[in-house]
Design a protein around this motif. Sequence first.
Motif, PDB file in Angstrom:
ATOM      1  N   ASN A 159      25.014  11.950  15.405  1.00 42.28           N
ATOM      2  CA  ASN A 159      24.887  10.506  15.574  1.00 42.28           C
ATOM      3  C   ASN A 159      23.823  10.263  16.646  1.00 42.28           C
ATOM      4  N   LEU A 160      22.609   9.922  16.205  1.00 39.53           N
ATOM      5  CA  LEU A 160      21.510   9.730  17.149  1.00 39.53           C
ATOM      6  C   LEU A 160      21.667   8.399  17.885  1.00 39.53           C
ATOM      7  N   THR A 161      21.855   8.508  19.184  1.00 36.10           N
ATOM      8  CA  THR A 161      21.915   7.321  20.028  1.00 36.10           C
ATOM      9  C   THR A 161      20.669   7.281  20.895  1.00 36.10           C
ATOM     10  N   GLU A 162      20.483   6.189  21.608  1.00 32.81           N
ATOM     11  CA  GLU A 162      19.282   6.032  22.429  1.00 32.81           C
ATOM     12  C   GLU A 162      19.193   7.078  23.532  1.00 32.81           C
ATOM     13  N   ASP A 163      20.343   7.586  23.977  1.00 34.01           N
ATOM     14  CA  ASP A 163      20.335   8.539  25.084  1.00 34.01           C
ATOM     15  C   ASP A 163      20.829   9.928  24.667  1.00 34.01           C
ATOM     16  N   PHE A 164      20.792  10.239  23.354  1.00 37.29           N
ATOM     17  CA  PHE A 164      21.302  11.530  22.892  1.00 37.29           C
ATOM     18  C   PHE A 164      20.466  12.675  23.444  1.00 37.29           C
ATOM     19  N   THR A 165      21.155  13.630  24.061  1.00 36.16           N
ATOM     20  CA  THR A 165      20.531  14.880  24.505  1.00 36.16           C
ATOM     21  C   THR A 165      21.290  16.023  23.852  1.00 36.16           C
ATOM     22  N   GLY A 166      20.564  16.872  23.153  1.00 33.14           N
ATOM     23  CA  GLY A 166      21.213  17.981  22.479  1.00 33.14           C
ATOM     24  C   GLY A 166      20.385  18.459  21.301  1.00 33.14           C
ATOM     25  N   LEU A 167      21.017  19.254  20.472  1.00 32.44           N
ATOM     26  CA  LEU A 167      20.338  19.888  19.350  1.00 32.44           C
ATOM     27  C   LEU A 167      20.861  19.314  18.040  1.00 32.44           C
ATOM     28  N   HIS A 168      19.948  18.929  17.157  1.00 31.50           N
ATOM     29  CA  HIS A 168      20.296  18.482  15.810  1.00 31.50           C
ATOM     30  C   HIS A 168      19.825  19.563  14.854  1.00 31.50           C
ATOM     31  N   ALA A 169      20.773  20.229  14.201  1.00 33.36           N
ATOM     32  CA  ALA A 169      20.435  21.349  13.324  1.00 33.36           C
ATOM     33  C   ALA A 169      20.703  20.966  11.873  1.00 33.36           C
ATOM     34  N   ARG A 170      19.786  21.419  10.979  1.00 26.51           N
ATOM     35  CA  ARG A 170      19.873  21.103   9.562  1.00 26.51           C
ATOM     36  C   ARG A 170      19.432  22.317   8.747  1.00 26.51           C
ATOM     37  N   THR A 211      16.955  22.451   7.041  1.00 28.79           N
ATOM     38  CA  THR A 211      15.489  22.475   7.060  1.00 28.79           C
ATOM     39  C   THR A 211      14.904  22.741   8.441  1.00 28.79           C
ATOM     40  N   GLY A 212      15.737  22.878   9.471  1.00 21.06           N
ATOM     41  CA  GLY A 212      15.222  23.144  10.811  1.00 21.06           C
ATOM     42  C   GLY A 212      16.029  22.432  11.882  1.00 21.06           C
ATOM     43  N   ALA A 213      15.601  22.589  13.112  1.00 22.79           N
ATOM     44  CA  ALA A 213      16.326  22.018  14.240  1.00 22.79           C
ATOM     45  C   ALA A 213      15.404  21.116  15.060  1.00 22.79           C
ATOM     46  N   ILE A 214      15.997  20.087  15.643  1.00 25.46           N
ATOM     47  CA  ILE A 214      15.264  19.160  16.488  1.00 25.46           C
ATOM     48  C   ILE A 214      15.925  19.131  17.869  1.00 25.46           C
ATOM     49  N   PHE A 215      15.116  19.254  18.900  1.00 28.23           N
ATOM     50  CA  PHE A 215      15.588  19.207  20.279  1.00 28.23           C
ATOM     51  C   PHE A 215      15.394  17.776  20.798  1.00 28.23           C
ATOM     52  N   TYR A 216      16.472  17.165  21.238  1.00 29.45           N
ATOM     53  CA  TYR A 216      16.412  15.794  21.751  1.00 29.45           C
ATOM     54  C   TYR A 216      16.739  15.772  23.250  1.00 29.45           C
ATOM     55  N   ALA A 217      16.004  14.965  24.001  1.00 30.84           N
ATOM     56  CA  ALA A 217      16.314  14.701  25.406  1.00 30.84           C
ATOM     57  C   ALA A 217      16.270  13.186  25.606  1.00 30.84           C
ATOM     58  N   ARG A 218      17.406  12.616  25.936  1.00 35.36           N
ATOM     59  CA  ARG A 218      17.532  11.164  26.152  1.00 35.36           C
ATOM     60  C   ARG A 218      16.980  10.374  24.958  1.00 35.36           C
ATOM     61  N   GLY A 219      17.351  10.816  23.773  1.00 36.95           N
ATOM     62  CA  GLY A 219      16.985  10.108  22.559  1.00 36.95           C
ATOM     63  C   GLY A 219      15.594  10.385  22.034  1.00 36.95           C
ATOM     64  N   GLU A 220      14.818  11.200  22.735  1.00 36.62           N
ATOM     65  CA  GLU A 220      13.451  11.487  22.324  1.00 36.62           C
ATOM     66  C   GLU A 220      13.317  12.919  21.828  1.00 36.62           C
ATOM     67  N   ILE A 221      12.504  13.110  20.816  1.00 41.36           N
ATOM     68  CA  ILE A 221      12.254  14.458  20.304  1.00 41.36           C
ATOM     69  C   ILE A 221      11.300  15.172  21.262  1.00 41.36           C
ATOM     70  N   VAL A 222      11.739  16.307  21.778  1.00 38.60           N
ATOM     71  CA  VAL A 222      10.884  17.065  22.701  1.00 38.60           C
ATOM     72  C   VAL A 222      10.389  18.364  22.082  1.00 38.60           C
ATOM     73  N   ALA A 223      11.026  18.814  20.994  1.00 36.02           N
ATOM     74  CA  ALA A 223      10.585  20.054  20.346  1.00 36.02           C
ATOM     75  C   ALA A 223      11.304  20.188  19.009  1.00 36.02           C
ATOM     76  N   THR A 224      10.749  21.034  18.148  1.00 36.22           N
ATOM     77  CA  THR A 224      11.410  21.387  16.890  1.00 36.22           C
ATOM     78  C   THR A 224      11.402  22.900  16.759  1.00 36.22           C
ATOM     79  N   MET A 225      12.210  23.412  15.818  1.00 37.65           N
ATOM     80  CA  MET A 225      12.290  24.849  15.589  1.00 37.65           C
ATOM     81  C   MET A 225      12.683  25.083  14.136  1.00 37.65           C
ATOM     82  N   ALA A 226      12.169  26.139  13.559  1.00 32.82           N
ATOM     83  CA  ALA A 226      12.457  26.448  12.159  1.00 32.82           C
ATOM     84  C   ALA A 226      13.852  27.041  11.957  1.00 32.82           C
ATOM     85  N   ALA A 227      14.581  27.335  13.035  1.00 33.18           N
ATOM     86  CA  ALA A 227      15.935  27.878  12.914  1.00 33.18           C
ATOM     87  C   ALA A 227      16.858  26.845  12.272  1.00 33.18           C
ATOM     88  N   THR A 228      17.804  27.316  11.462  1.00 35.25           N
ATOM     89  CA  THR A 228      18.596  26.394  10.656  1.00 35.25           C
ATOM     90  C   THR A 228      20.101  26.659  10.748  1.00 35.25           C
TER      91      THR A 228
END
Length: 284
Positions: free
Chosen positions: A153-164, A166-183
């Motif tokens: 559940n992406l909120t404005e202040d979400f910090t954590g890892l979203h894994a799918r 198709t890949g993973a997204i690194f979030y810090a305070r609701g912003e994407i800071v990095a991605t990774m091909a790990a699934t």
Amino acid sequence: MSGGLSSPLPGGDGTERRGAPNPEAPEDLAELIPELLPMFPGTAPFLARFLPQASPAHLGLNQLFCDLHAFLKCLHEQSWYGYLHASLGDQSAYVLLYEGRTVTAAAASATGEQALGELLNLYEQGAALAAYPLPATLAHVLSGVGSRAWKFNLTEDFTGLHARPTGAIFYARGEIVATMAATLPYEGAFPAPLRPQTLILPRSLAGWAHHHYTLTLRGRDALNAITGVHQNFRAQHGQGGLAFLRALGDKLSPAEYAMRSDVALHDLEPLVQDFLRTGCVREH
């Protein structure tokens, strides 16, 4: 989303400057999002599969010339960010450090405190240990990776890892800071705690930390400001020692005190030994 993306993570840390595979990101910002390369691709433990490549700060440490507890204390004093990897044969354990504190861990069949214990066991059996530094932001994002993923559940202040798948997204305070091909084979999230808590060694490895201690008459005198015992105790142990002794008198175990006060457990062990030796406390 401009704040976190205007200062992308520096290069030379296992990142590639490719466009992030995220269709929701504006095109002009996608090029600024680093794509991290996994250090342990295809690894089973969740934490391990999302650890990014990094140049080792320490490589090939072993118990013959490096005491692990002293090394952890050194990292704590440096407020170090990164992860440790211990390997022996086909066995491995991974521990993430945040501000020099062990905050999450994974091994083949364990997570958290039990996995931290597994790393120590492997090291004592002769495992080689490596330490890889990470930017503080990435260490924070990864601090929530445990044994299960939650509904994303992406909120404005979400910090954590979203894994799918198709890949993973690194979030810090609701912003994407990095991605990774790990699934992951399914979509899920690993929310990071606001302030990651320190892992405490399991009872089997640190029984003293889970014991309760009773103040002796000398221990009570050490807390009484009008006594000479108090003056000597304060001169030797300072306010930190007094606070710890008072907590023991209030029936907190050292492990509970470490969790509540954010003190490193390995800093408390010599205090407990000294309190026992000098007769300020006895085991309950």
